[in-house]
Every structure is written in structure tokens, then in C-alpha cells.
Design a protein around this motif. Structure first.
Motif, PDB file in Angstrom:
ATOM      1  N   ASP A  14       0.867  -1.179   0.000  1.00  0.00           N
ATOM      2  CA  ASP A  14       0.000   0.000   0.000  1.00  0.00           C
ATOM      3  C   ASP A  14       0.901   1.225   0.000  1.00  0.00           C
ATOM      4  O   ASP A  14       1.415   1.650   1.031  1.00  0.00           O
ATOM      5  CB  ASP A  14      -0.903  -0.008   1.234  1.00  0.00           C
ATOM      6  N   SER A  16       0.036   4.218  -0.644  1.00  0.00           N
ATOM      7  CA  SER A  16      -0.702   5.453  -0.364  1.00  0.00           C
ATOM      8  C   SER A  16      -0.428   5.971   1.044  1.00  0.00           C
ATOM      9  O   SER A  16      -0.780   7.100   1.368  1.00  0.00           O
ATOM     10  CB  SER A  16      -2.203   5.226  -0.547  1.00  0.00           C
ATOM     11  N   GLN A  17       0.199   5.168   1.873  1.00  0.00           N
ATOM     12  CA  GLN A  17       0.466   5.580   3.247  1.00  0.00           C
ATOM     13  C   GLN A  17       1.936   5.961   3.414  1.00  0.00           C
ATOM     14  O   GLN A  17       2.823   5.249   2.961  1.00  0.00           O
ATOM     15  CB  GLN A  17       0.129   4.459   4.223  1.00  0.00           C
ATOM     16  N   VAL A  18       2.165   7.090   4.074  1.00  0.00           N
ATOM     17  CA  VAL A  18       3.518   7.531   4.373  1.00  0.00           C
ATOM     18  C   VAL A  18       3.860   7.089   5.787  1.00  0.00           C
ATOM     19  O   VAL A  18       3.174   7.438   6.738  1.00  0.00           O
ATOM     20  CB  VAL A  18       3.636   9.077   4.249  1.00  0.00           C
ATOM     21  N   LEU A  19       4.907   6.302   5.894  1.00  0.00           N
ATOM     22  CA  LEU A  19       5.319   5.819   7.208  1.00  0.00           C
ATOM     23  C   LEU A  19       6.441   6.662   7.801  1.00  0.00           C
ATOM     24  O   LEU A  19       6.780   6.514   8.962  1.00  0.00           O
ATOM     25  CB  LEU A  19       5.770   4.361   7.105  1.00  0.00           C
TER      26      LEU A  19
END
Length: 104
Positions: A14, A16-19
Motif C-alpha cells: 500500500d 498510499s500511506q507515508v510511514l
């Protein structure tokens, strides 16, 4: 226990998520052409690595003790640290090895 090496594995990412930021943990470089190190271009490149560092870089040069013509050649280099005279006796010359180490 036997492992099935033909099994299909699905991996989903995924994006779309910034970690968070990827930390810079690759503080090492290596290269083949040892004689490039002490040229003006080689010195400039090493300076660029030093300027962008978060911590010191480790440098691994290849062909540091190879015999050859002491000129740069694609994917090869030489320092002539070891040669032999006509009688087969060893001749050691550390001039180019010292130059490389001093440059680094």
C-alpha cells in the motif's frame, strides 16, 4: 520439514500511506578503477560523497594490489605494489597505494 519452492506468494504494498522518511543507512561505496581515485575527477567525486554524508563513508577500492600499467582502465586498475626483478626476487613499491590512501 520440506519446503515447497514452487509455491506462489503474493505480496501487496500500500504505497498510499507515508510511514516516514527512509533513513540513510548506506554509508559505503566501492569501485573497481583504483587509479581513478587520485585524479582530479576522482577527488571531486569523493568530496561530493563527503559533503552529503550524515556519517563517515566507508570506501572499498578494488585492485589495490594488482600488477599492471598503473593507468586507469574500465573495470580494472593497478598499483604495481608487487613486482619481481629478472631473478624473481620481489620488488615492493607502495607509492600508488600511499597516494590512493592519502586521497581517501
Amino acid at each position: 520439514m520440506k519446503t515447497d519452492l514452487t509455491a506462489t506468494i503474493n505480496i501487496k504494498v500500500d504505497a498510499s500511506q507515508v510511514l516516514g522518511e527512509l533513513s540513510h543507512n548506506w554509508n559505503y561505496i566501492g569501485y573497481d578503477e583504483i587509479n581513478y581515485t587520485y585524479t582530479p575527477e576522482g577527488q571531486e567525486l569523493l568530496a561530493k560523497f563527503m559533503a552529503m554524508q550524515e556519517k563517515p563513508y566507508y570506501i572499498r577500492t578494488h585492485h589495490l594490489f594488482c600488477t599492471g600499467n598503473c593507468h586507469g582502465f574500465y573495470k580494472w586498475g593497478s598499483t604495481n605494489a608487487y613486482l619481481e626483478d629478472d631473478d624473481g626476487s620481489p620488488l615492493y613499491n607502495w607509492d600508488i597505494v600511499d597516494l590512493v590512501c592519502d586521497t581517501i
